[in-house]
Enzyme design. Structure first.
Site, PDB file in Angstrom:
ATOM      1  N   ASP A 127       0.857  -1.181   0.000  1.00  0.00           N
ATOM      2  CA  ASP A 127       0.000   0.000   0.000  1.00  0.00           C
ATOM      3  C   ASP A 127       0.894   1.231   0.000  1.00  0.00           C
ATOM      4  O   ASP A 127       1.848   1.316   0.784  1.00  0.00           O
ATOM      5  CB  ASP A 127      -0.914   0.020   1.220  1.00  0.00           C
ATOM      6  N   ASN A 135      -2.966  12.997  -4.760  1.00  0.00           N
ATOM      7  CA  ASN A 135      -4.160  13.392  -5.504  1.00  0.00           C
ATOM      8  C   ASN A 135      -4.656  14.767  -5.074  1.00  0.00           C
ATOM      9  O   ASN A 135      -5.056  15.590  -5.904  1.00  0.00           O
ATOM     10  CB  ASN A 135      -5.274  12.359  -5.305  1.00  0.00           C
ATOM     11  N   HIS A 140      -5.642  14.302  -9.770  1.00  0.00           N
ATOM     12  CA  HIS A 140      -5.792  12.861 -10.022  1.00  0.00           C
ATOM     13  C   HIS A 140      -4.987  12.401 -11.243  1.00  0.00           C
ATOM     14  O   HIS A 140      -4.584  11.228 -11.300  1.00  0.00           O
ATOM     15  CB  HIS A 140      -7.272  12.521 -10.210  1.00  0.00           C
ATOM     16  N   ASP A 144      -2.589   9.260 -11.100  1.00  0.00           N
ATOM     17  CA  ASP A 144      -2.597   8.105 -12.014  1.00  0.00           C
ATOM     18  C   ASP A 144      -1.194   7.836 -12.553  1.00  0.00           C
ATOM     19  O   ASP A 144      -0.765   6.675 -12.665  1.00  0.00           O
ATOM     20  CB  ASP A 144      -3.565   8.351 -13.169  1.00  0.00           C
ATOM     21  N   GLU A 170      -4.612   2.251  -4.465  1.00  0.00           N
ATOM     22  CA  GLU A 170      -3.149   2.315  -4.431  1.00  0.00           C
ATOM     23  C   GLU A 170      -2.545   1.062  -3.816  1.00  0.00           C
ATOM     24  O   GLU A 170      -1.408   1.084  -3.326  1.00  0.00           O
ATOM     25  CB  GLU A 170      -2.684   3.561  -3.656  1.00  0.00           C
TER      26      GLU A 170
END
Length: 263
Positions: A127, A135, A140, A144, A170
């Site tokens: 994680d 973000n 965003h 990405d 994530e």
């Protein structure tokens, strides 16, 4: 009657549809050769001149093999399209890694092999630490790109024999074949340290990304994927709740003194 030999042209299509490409090829080839020989034996007459006999033979042979070629190409394209659709169904569209469906499918195969050969199998959950802040601060689209950066990093630095998947958001999952939990801990911890030295570069700045990980062992921590992921997730949660940027491969010490912890 000559009309019965129209089946020479239809059998390739029918056999490919019913039998598939490999069996259909051999059945069609055998049928066409036998049909052409029978046609020549029955209908190619010595009374006709040589040129006419050649023309009839060429027409029969070419039309027969043309139909067989058409059926073969059609079936090959169908198989390729089917494989491509299956690959897309098991691929995460953002990162290009395997998705959860592919993870489940691969675990069934790898765990069966591990049990049969008594080889270790390790399940890892990664994680990304504080990923939401990327973000929130950068947007965003940058988030990405950061996920793709981490996916490429993990894919580049893990073995081809292991399965790397995007678990969701994530989170990433890794199936490490022929790897016990001790060796898995060492390798994942090395990945963690290397990621710290491999920042994600944007047009405006560099973003350092760290990860936390939980590890579970097939057999020792469970035998099905759900149990192993649940165990790895609990260890991952402990890692994030106790400082982040670390790897946990064993249960933490509990209030009654049982359990142990490896960071």
């Amino acid at each position: 009657s000559e009309s019965i030999f129209v089946w020479i042209l239809t059998i390739p299509v029918i056999s490919y549809l019913l039998m598939g490409r490999k069996q259909g090829f051999w059945f069609s080839l055998t049928f066409i050769i036998c049909g052409i020989l029978a046609y020549h034996w029955r209908f190619i007459s010595t009374e006709h001149n040589f040129s006419l006999n050649v023309a009839i033979s060429v027409n029969v042979i070419l039309s027969s093999f043309l139909m067989m070629t058409f059926a073969h190409v059609y079936e090959k394209n169908r198989e390729q399209n089917e494989d491509r659709l299956l690959s897309l169904a098991g691929t995460d569209p953002l990162t290009g890694l395997a998705n959860r469906m592919k993870l489940n499918e691969s675990f069934h195969q790898l765990s069966a092999l591990a049990a049969r050969h008594q080889d270790p199998l390790t399940v890892v959950l990664f994680d990304l630490d504080l990923f939401k802040s990327i973000n929130d601060v950068h947007g965003h689209a940058v988030g990405d790109d950061a996920l793709r950066h981490v996916a490429n990093f993990l894919q580049k630095n893990t073995r081809k024999s292991d399965l790397l998947a995007r678990f969701g958001g994530e989170e990433f999952a890794l199936l490490m074949v022929a790897t016990d939990i001790e060796k898995g801990h060492q390798q994942v911890n090395a990945l963690r340290k290397l990621l710290m030295k491999t920042p994600f570069t944007t047009q405006k700045c560099e973003i350092q990304i760290t990860l936390s990980a939980g590890i579970a062992s097939f057999g020792q921590d469970g035998h099905d994927l759900d149990n192993l992921l649940d165990k790895a997730d609990k260890r991952l949660y402990f890692a994030k709740e106790n400082g982040r940027n670390q790897v946990i491969s064993q249960d933490p010490i509990t209030a009654n003194g049982t359990g142990n912890l490896k960071v």
